[in-house]
Design a protein around this motif. Structure first.
Motif, PDB file in Angstrom:
ATOM      1  N   VAL A 159      72.628 -54.197 -84.206  1.00  0.00           N
ATOM      2  CA  VAL A 159      73.084 -53.742 -82.894  1.00  0.00           C
ATOM      3  C   VAL A 159      72.667 -52.298 -82.673  1.00  0.00           C
ATOM      4  CG1 VAL A 159      75.059 -55.326 -82.842  1.00  0.00           C
ATOM      5  CG2 VAL A 159      75.341 -53.028 -83.808  1.00  0.00           C
ATOM      6  N   ALA A 160      72.778 -51.871 -81.435  1.00  0.00           N
ATOM      7  CA  ALA A 160      72.402 -50.506 -81.058  1.00  0.00           C
ATOM      8  C   ALA A 160      73.173 -49.490 -81.897  1.00  0.00           C
ATOM      9  CB  ALA A 160      72.666 -50.284 -79.574  1.00  0.00           C
ATOM     10  N   GLY A 161      72.461 -48.450 -82.333  1.00  0.00           N
ATOM     11  CA  GLY A 161      73.080 -47.383 -83.107  1.00  0.00           C
ATOM     12  C   GLY A 161      72.980 -47.567 -84.604  1.00  0.00           C
ATOM     13  N   GLU A 162      72.677 -48.783 -85.056  1.00  0.00           N
ATOM     14  CA  GLU A 162      72.523 -49.014 -86.489  1.00  0.00           C
ATOM     15  C   GLU A 162      71.138 -48.570 -86.946  1.00  0.00           C
ATOM     16  OE1 GLU A 162      75.479 -52.522 -87.896  1.00  0.00           O
ATOM     17  OE2 GLU A 162      73.599 -53.231 -86.976  1.00  0.00           O
ATOM     18  N   THR A 163      71.002 -48.434 -88.268  1.00  0.00           N
ATOM     19  CA  THR A 163      69.720 -48.065 -88.854  1.00  0.00           C
ATOM     20  C   THR A 163      69.111 -49.265 -89.552  1.00  0.00           C
ATOM     21  OG1 THR A 163      70.377 -45.757 -89.201  1.00  0.00           O
ATOM     22  CG2 THR A 163      68.561 -46.598 -90.554  1.00  0.00           C
ATOM     23  N   ALA A 164      67.835 -49.533 -89.232  1.00  0.00           N
ATOM     24  CA  ALA A 164      67.107 -50.622 -89.863  1.00  0.00           C
ATOM     25  C   ALA A 164      65.939 -50.047 -90.654  1.00  0.00           C
ATOM     26  CB  ALA A 164      66.590 -51.606 -88.817  1.00  0.00           C
ATOM     27  N   VAL A 165      65.785 -50.498 -91.886  1.00  0.00           N
ATOM     28  CA  VAL A 165      64.627 -50.142 -92.698  1.00  0.00           C
ATOM     29  C   VAL A 165      63.755 -51.383 -92.819  1.00  0.00           C
ATOM     30  CG1 VAL A 165      63.818 -49.476 -94.989  1.00  0.00           C
ATOM     31  CG2 VAL A 165      65.772 -48.305 -93.968  1.00  0.00           C
ATOM     32  N   VAL A 166      62.486 -51.260 -92.435  1.00  0.00           N
ATOM     33  CA  VAL A 166      61.542 -52.362 -92.510  1.00  0.00           C
ATOM     34  C   VAL A 166      60.593 -52.093 -93.675  1.00  0.00           C
ATOM     35  CG1 VAL A 166      59.780 -53.689 -91.298  1.00  0.00           C
ATOM     36  CG2 VAL A 166      61.694 -52.700 -90.018  1.00  0.00           C
ATOM     37  N   LEU A 167      60.653 -52.951 -94.674  1.00  0.00           N
ATOM     38  CA  LEU A 167      59.792 -52.807 -95.842  1.00  0.00           C
ATOM     39  C   LEU A 167      58.525 -53.619 -95.620  1.00  0.00           C
ATOM     40  CD1 LEU A 167      62.526 -53.227 -98.622  1.00  0.00           C
ATOM     41  CD2 LEU A 167      61.672 -51.095 -97.614  1.00  0.00           C
ATOM     42  N   ILE A 172      53.828 -58.595 -88.892  1.00  0.00           N
ATOM     43  CA  ILE A 172      55.211 -59.044 -88.712  1.00  0.00           C
ATOM     44  C   ILE A 172      56.172 -57.874 -88.851  1.00  0.00           C
ATOM     45  CG2 ILE A 172      57.062 -60.498 -89.634  1.00  0.00           C
ATOM     46  CD1 ILE A 172      55.011 -62.052 -88.058  1.00  0.00           C
ATOM     47  N   GLY A 173      55.914 -56.989 -89.811  1.00  0.00           N
ATOM     48  CA  GLY A 173      56.778 -55.825 -89.986  1.00  0.00           C
ATOM     49  C   GLY A 173      56.830 -54.963 -88.741  1.00  0.00           C
ATOM     50  N   LEU A 174      55.675 -54.733 -88.111  1.00  0.00           N
ATOM     51  CA  LEU A 174      55.649 -53.929 -86.894  1.00  0.00           C
ATOM     52  C   LEU A 174      56.349 -54.632 -85.738  1.00  0.00           C
ATOM     53  CD1 LEU A 174      52.073 -52.349 -86.929  1.00  0.00           C
ATOM     54  CD2 LEU A 174      54.260 -51.209 -87.358  1.00  0.00           C
ATOM     55  N   LEU A 175      56.190 -55.949 -85.644  1.00  0.00           N
ATOM     56  CA  LEU A 175      56.893 -56.686 -84.589  1.00  0.00           C
ATOM     57  C   LEU A 175      58.399 -56.657 -84.807  1.00  0.00           C
ATOM     58  CD1 LEU A 175      54.482 -59.736 -84.117  1.00  0.00           C
ATOM     59  CD2 LEU A 175      54.871 -57.861 -82.500  1.00  0.00           C
ATOM     60  N   VAL A 176      58.833 -56.790 -86.060  1.00  0.00           N
ATOM     61  CA  VAL A 176      60.261 -56.662 -86.373  1.00  0.00           C
ATOM     62  C   VAL A 176      60.754 -55.281 -85.955  1.00  0.00           C
ATOM     63  CG1 VAL A 176      61.934 -56.477 -88.253  1.00  0.00           C
ATOM     64  CG2 VAL A 176      60.323 -58.378 -88.224  1.00  0.00           C
ATOM     65  N   ALA A 177      59.970 -54.253 -86.273  1.00  0.00           N
ATOM     66  CA  ALA A 177      60.351 -52.884 -85.922  1.00  0.00           C
ATOM     67  C   ALA A 177      60.465 -52.718 -84.406  1.00  0.00           C
ATOM     68  CB  ALA A 177      59.335 -51.903 -86.497  1.00  0.00           C
ATOM     69  N   MET A 178      59.520 -53.322 -83.661  1.00  0.00           N
ATOM     70  CA  MET A 178      59.572 -53.235 -82.200  1.00  0.00           C
ATOM     71  C   MET A 178      60.832 -53.880 -81.642  1.00  0.00           C
ATOM     72  SD  MET A 178      55.716 -54.033 -80.864  1.00  0.00           S
ATOM     73  CE  MET A 178      54.287 -53.118 -81.433  1.00  0.00           C
ATOM     74  N   VAL A 179      61.151 -55.066 -82.145  1.00  0.00           N
ATOM     75  CA  VAL A 179      62.333 -55.773 -81.648  1.00  0.00           C
ATOM     76  C   VAL A 179      63.605 -55.018 -82.037  1.00  0.00           C
ATOM     77  CG1 VAL A 179      63.635 -57.929 -81.705  1.00  0.00           C
ATOM     78  CG2 VAL A 179      61.144 -57.994 -81.710  1.00  0.00           C
ATOM     79  N   ALA A 180      63.622 -54.478 -83.257  1.00  0.00           N
ATOM     80  CA  ALA A 180      64.786 -53.706 -83.709  1.00  0.00           C
ATOM     81  C   ALA A 180      64.985 -52.464 -82.838  1.00  0.00           C
ATOM     82  CB  ALA A 180      64.607 -53.306 -85.171  1.00  0.00           C
ATOM     83  N   VAL A 183      66.490 -53.298 -79.398  1.00  0.00           N
ATOM     84  CA  VAL A 183      67.936 -53.517 -79.315  1.00  0.00           C
ATOM     85  C   VAL A 183      68.719 -52.223 -79.470  1.00  0.00           C
ATOM     86  CG1 VAL A 183      67.724 -55.874 -80.190  1.00  0.00           C
ATOM     87  CG2 VAL A 183      68.281 -54.029 -81.784  1.00  0.00           C
ATOM     88  N   GLY A 184      68.012 -51.114 -79.728  1.00  0.00           N
ATOM     89  CA  GLY A 184      68.672 -49.815 -79.792  1.00  0.00           C
ATOM     90  C   GLY A 184      68.924 -49.285 -81.188  1.00  0.00           C
ATOM     91  N   ALA A 185      68.301 -49.871 -82.183  1.00  0.00           N
ATOM     92  CA  ALA A 185      68.482 -49.411 -83.559  1.00  0.00           C
ATOM     93  C   ALA A 185      67.531 -48.258 -83.871  1.00  0.00           C
ATOM     94  CB  ALA A 185      68.238 -50.554 -84.532  1.00  0.00           C
ATOM     95  N   LYS A 186      67.889 -47.477 -84.876  1.00  0.00           N
ATOM     96  CA  LYS A 186      66.992 -46.467 -85.434  1.00  0.00           C
ATOM     97  C   LYS A 186      66.180 -47.160 -86.522  1.00  0.00           C
ATOM     98  CE  LYS A 186      70.688 -43.107 -84.709  1.00  0.00           C
ATOM     99  NZ  LYS A 186      71.684 -42.233 -85.391  1.00  0.00           N
ATOM    100  N   VAL A 187      64.877 -46.995 -86.491  1.00  0.00           N
ATOM    101  CA  VAL A 187      64.004 -47.767 -87.363  1.00  0.00           C
ATOM    102  C   VAL A 187      63.184 -46.857 -88.278  1.00  0.00           C
ATOM    103  CG1 VAL A 187      62.158 -49.485 -87.465  1.00  0.00           C
ATOM    104  CG2 VAL A 187      63.833 -49.581 -85.608  1.00  0.00           C
ATOM    105  N   ILE A 188      63.171 -47.199 -89.555  1.00  0.00           N
ATOM    106  CA  ILE A 188      62.320 -46.535 -90.542  1.00  0.00           C
ATOM    107  C   ILE A 188      61.434 -47.609 -91.166  1.00  0.00           C
ATOM    108  CG2 ILE A 188      62.232 -45.234 -92.711  1.00  0.00           C
ATOM    109  CD1 ILE A 188      65.068 -44.178 -91.999  1.00  0.00           C
TER     110      ILE A 188
END
Length: 338
Positions: A159-167, A172-180, A183-188
């Motif tokens: 959800v928005a405001g959470e932090t997501a780390v994409v390994l 696929i990793g970049l698409l996951v990062a885009m979708v994350a 939704v309003g997440a912070k992405v690393i």
């Protein structure tokens, strides 16, 4: 028409064959573009020869227009722009518990049966998703892999405001990062390939190499010690499995996106100690496709930058050879009318 065939031994052929009329319940699609997936590359390397019946037309990431409609098909007409959700999930059992997309006898079209790397393709009408008339068919060929990402993010509960780390910063990793991010997440993003790191940064992401920095400390510093709420394991390598439980914070959720063909060691103590959750994710469901179609239609994310090459269908052998020589690229599309 032209059709391609995987012959085994890293070999594709291009043949001339008759255009077939669609059977009852089918439509014939004039295929515009077919994307090359990591699974297609595995097939090329012979890793799926026990599953793929040779010679076989492969491919499942695609876009096109309806060219003919078979008997009994309603809701579709010649000229409609469409994509195919390539899951023939009709052989369901009570043991599938209603999750038809991962049913025991799933026929993954383009792997288990003929796919989209041909000029015309007959498919069951129930696999179709209609697109708007103004949809860019080149971008629409990304809907299938994007649906993998929307499925992963949905299952994670991010959800928005959470932090997501994409390994893993591949396609696929970049698409996951885009979708994350959408939704309003912070992405690393964690990625070892410097070219892909540069690409991720170009797309506006915080991307680092775990070779150059201590990823755990980096995430710790970026989150005031909370670490990641969600970790997406997309890399499929042991170092990613080792670090995923370290970068996850208390009650973090880990999404297993990558395919691990063999058993791998995982630090289960961390699951106990931090009350972590490990969630498996495979392919997609109808709602994930609809979400992806909406994202492609809106075209507010940098999807165009995901496409690094477009080649004629007749160049299929060269395309797969070049992917082996240059694994840094992202998404290669086959123009199926050339």
């Amino acid at each position: 028409m032209k059709a391609t065939r995987y012959e085994g031994n890293k070999t594709f052929s291009v043949i001339e064959t008759e255009i077939e009329n669609p059977k009852k319940g089918e439509v014939r699609i004039k295929v515009a573009y077919s994307g090359v997936c990591g699974t297609d590359v595995h097939i090329y390397h012979g890793m799926m020869d026990k599953r793929v019946a040779m010679p076989q037309t492969i491919g499942h990431e695609m876009s096109g227009t309806i060219d003919a409609v078979g008997a009994g098909v309603t809701g579709y007409a010649v000229g409609d722009k469409v994509v195919v959700r390539p899951l023939d999930d009709t052989k369901v059992k009570p043991s599938d518990k209603g999750f038809n997309h991962i049913c025991e006898e799933l026929n993954f079209i383009g792997i288990d049966s003929p796919g989209s790397m041909q000029q015309y393709w007959n498919v069951p009408a129930f696999t179709l998703h209609k697109l708007k008339e103004n949809t860019d068919l080149k971008l629409a060929a990304l809907i299938e892999p994007l649906s993998v990402a929307t499925h992963d993010v949905r299952l994670s509960g991010l959800v928005a405001g959470e932090t997501a780390v994409v390994l893993g910063g591949g396609p696929i990793g970049l698409l996951v990062a885009m979708v994350a991010k959408e939704v309003g997440a912070k992405v690393i993003i964690s990625e070892v390939n410097p070219i892909r790191i540069a690409k991720a940064k170009e797309l506006g992401f915080d991307a680092v190499s775990p070779i150059d920095v201590d990823l755990v400390e980096y995430v710790h510093g970026k989150t005031e010690g909370r670490k990641a709420d969600v970790v997406f394991e997309v890399a499929g390598v042991q170092p990613a499995l080792d670090v995923m439980t370290e970068v996850a914070g208390i009650r973090g959720r880990i999404l297993m996106v990558a395919i691990h063909g063999e058993k791998k060691p995982i630090d289960l103590f961390k699951f106990f100690w931090k009350e972590l959750k490990l969630i498996g994710a495979r392919v997609y469901e109808k709602e994930d496709y609809e979400k992806s179609i909406a994202l492609i239609t809106a075209n507010e994310l940098p999807f165009e930058d995901m496409i690094t090459d477009v080649q004629p269908l007749s160049n299929i052998q060269q395309v797969f050879e070049n992917i082996d020589k240059n694994p840094d690229g992202l998404k290669v599309l086959m123009d199926c009318q050339l």
